[in-house]
Design a protein around this motif. Structure first.
Motif, PDB file in Angstrom:
ATOM      1  N   ALA A 111       0.803  -1.243   0.075  1.00  0.00           N
ATOM      2  CA  ALA A 111      -0.138   0.083   0.012  1.00  0.00           C
ATOM      3  C   ALA A 111       0.986   1.377   0.032  1.00  0.00           C
ATOM      4  CB  ALA A 111      -0.985   0.084   1.362  1.00  0.00           C
ATOM      5  N   ALA A 112       1.664   1.099   0.741  1.00  0.00           N
ATOM      6  CA  ALA A 112       2.686   2.304   0.731  1.00  0.00           C
ATOM      7  C   ALA A 112       3.428   2.595  -0.509  1.00  0.00           C
ATOM      8  CB  ALA A 112       3.793   2.062   1.740  1.00  0.00           C
ATOM      9  N   LEU A 143      -7.595  -5.995  -5.059  1.00  0.00           N
ATOM     10  CA  LEU A 143      -6.800  -5.176  -6.028  1.00  0.00           C
ATOM     11  C   LEU A 143      -6.908  -3.796  -5.568  1.00  0.00           C
ATOM     12  CD1 LEU A 143      -4.758  -5.428  -8.359  1.00  0.00           C
ATOM     13  CD2 LEU A 143      -6.496  -4.746  -9.780  1.00  0.00           C
ATOM     14  N   ILE A 144      -5.812  -2.856  -5.331  1.00  0.00           N
ATOM     15  CA  ILE A 144      -5.786  -1.622  -4.767  1.00  0.00           C
ATOM     16  C   ILE A 144      -5.226  -0.773  -5.912  1.00  0.00           C
ATOM     17  CG2 ILE A 144      -5.998  -2.083  -2.211  1.00  0.00           C
ATOM     18  CD1 ILE A 144      -2.814  -1.221  -2.054  1.00  0.00           C
ATOM     19  N   TRP A 145      -5.415   0.313  -6.028  1.00  0.00           N
ATOM     20  CA  TRP A 145      -4.697   1.518  -6.663  1.00  0.00           C
ATOM     21  C   TRP A 145      -4.933   2.837  -6.318  1.00  0.00           C
ATOM     22  CZ3 TRP A 145      -8.796  -1.030  -8.358  1.00  0.00           C
ATOM     23  CH2 TRP A 145      -9.859  -0.584  -8.813  1.00  0.00           C
ATOM     24  N   ARG A 146      -4.112   4.029  -6.537  1.00  0.00           N
ATOM     25  CA  ARG A 146      -4.250   5.334  -5.987  1.00  0.00           C
ATOM     26  C   ARG A 146      -5.590   5.760  -6.440  1.00  0.00           C
ATOM     27  NH1 ARG A 146      -1.124   8.750  -3.107  1.00  0.00           N
ATOM     28  NH2 ARG A 146      -1.479  10.939  -3.158  1.00  0.00           N
ATOM     29  N   SER A 147      -6.191   6.594  -5.698  1.00  0.00           N
ATOM     30  CA  SER A 147      -7.563   7.234  -6.259  1.00  0.00           C
ATOM     31  C   SER A 147      -6.946   8.033  -7.474  1.00  0.00           C
ATOM     32  CB  SER A 147      -8.224   7.945  -5.004  1.00  0.00           C
ATOM     33  OG  SER A 147      -8.653   7.011  -4.051  1.00  0.00           O
ATOM     34  N   GLY A 148      -8.142   7.963  -8.542  1.00  0.00           N
ATOM     35  CA  GLY A 148      -7.799   8.803  -9.616  1.00  0.00           C
ATOM     36  C   GLY A 148      -6.919   8.248 -10.757  1.00  0.00           C
ATOM     37  N   PHE A 164      -2.104  -6.421  -5.172  1.00  0.00           N
ATOM     38  CA  PHE A 164      -2.846  -7.229  -4.482  1.00  0.00           C
ATOM     39  C   PHE A 164      -2.726  -7.243  -2.819  1.00  0.00           C
ATOM     40  CE2 PHE A 164      -2.903  -8.955  -8.850  1.00  0.00           C
ATOM     41  CZ  PHE A 164      -4.108  -9.023  -9.161  1.00  0.00           C
ATOM     42  N   VAL A 165      -3.777  -7.129  -2.113  1.00  0.00           N
ATOM     43  CA  VAL A 165      -3.611  -7.034  -0.609  1.00  0.00           C
ATOM     44  C   VAL A 165      -4.509  -7.695   0.146  1.00  0.00           C
ATOM     45  CG1 VAL A 165      -2.270  -4.716  -0.802  1.00  0.00           C
ATOM     46  CG2 VAL A 165      -4.657  -4.717  -0.177  1.00  0.00           C
TER      47      VAL A 165
END
Length: 295
Positions: A131-132, A264-269, A143-144
């Motif tokens: 995430a960092a 699955l994560i990504w930075r907003s926008g 993937f977290v």
């Protein structure tokens, strides 16, 4: 030099006169003349030899021309790449080791085949590290599992994992009432969600492991478990990759404690065509996860 000056310079060269260049550029003639003179002043050289209304390139102009053409072509390519909705360019993807080993070989193999213009890089870490890295821009997506550091992140569930406690073959049942808890656990470093889940499992039973053996890979972890050094908690799917599976005993967790969602994560926008393509490819897995949770 700005690209506008170079565009006007190239137009004058191609047209052979300021008048025709101004018509082509839909500008007034005086504006084109002024921009050419300003460019010559910036460079400190004459770019054209003037013969009445005709202009011929000077030696300095001939030297500038190929650079101007290259810069304008690169600018056009950059605009096309930014506006293009095709997945292309570098994609730095993060994942926990269990996800990378068990869940991703198939989908990523298909992704590479479908999108050969994407240069894929895969890196592993624990959820907090991943995430960092996404927040800092070192990774595009990851993937977290479990809670992560707060920040401007978007997340979509993609996998549901069944978690099991593993012990040496023949180990007595674990977690039953009035039975002592195993004193040693084998786990990744702090930050691993499966380690946190196992420690929380101990805490709910009024205990804590007396020792934690920290390991850096699942196969090494399972090797320690096989020889009786301790117990561990991991996704059941990891066991399919372990050749000595029959030398382990599996101990299920109670319902409500035995599943973990991988998102699955990504930075907003920052949802790019590459991340969108990956999500589209993972749709079957997401549908399977929904069926599993409903079942």
């Amino acid at each position: 030099m700005d690209l506008g000056d170079l565009q006007i310079f190239q137009a004058v060269v191609e047209a052979g006169s300021v008048t025709r260049a101004a018509e082509h550029l839909h500008r007034v003639q005086s504006n084109v003349t002024t921009r050419i003179r300003q460019l010559e002043q910036k460079l400190g050289v004459a770019l054209f030899i003037r013969e009445g209304k005709r202009l011929h390139l000077s030696p300095a102009g001939w030297q500038l021309l190929p650079y101007a053409q290259q810069l304008l072509a690169l600018a056009a390519q950059a605009r096309e790449a930014v506006c293009d909705d095709r997945p292309r360019g570098p994609l730095v993807l993060g994942a926990m080791e269990s996800t990378a080993a068990v869940r991703l070989p198939g989908p990523l193999s298909e992704f590479v085949k479908r999108y050969p213009e994407v240069k894929l890089t895969l890196k592993t870490g624990n959820p907090q590290q991943l995430a960092a890295a996404v927040l800092a821009g070192r990774m595009d997506t990851a993937f977290v599992t479990g809670p992560i550091a707060e920040g401007p992140l978007e997340r979509v569930p993609v996998f549901s994992e069944e978690l099991v406690i593993v012990a040496q073959a023949g180990h007595a049942p674990i977690g039953k009432a009035h039975q002592p808890l195993p004193p040693v656990i084998v786990a990744f470093e702090p930050g691993c969600p499966h380690r946190a889940r196992l420690e929380a499992w101990y805490a709910r039973r009024d205990g804590m492991p007396l020792q934690t053996i920290e390991i850096t890979s699942y196969h090494a972890m399972l090797g320690c478990v096989v020889v009786g050094m301790g117990i561990s908690l991991l996704p059941r799917g990891v066991l399919a990759t372990f050749p000595d599976r029959d030398r382990l005993s599996l101990h299920p967790l109670p319902r409500g404690e035995n599943r973990a969602s991988t998102d699955l994560i990504w930075r907003s926008g920052a949802l790019s065509p590459k991340i969108t393509a990956l999500l589209q490819l993972l749709k079957p897995a997401r549908a399977l996860r929904a069926e599993t949770l409903a079942g």
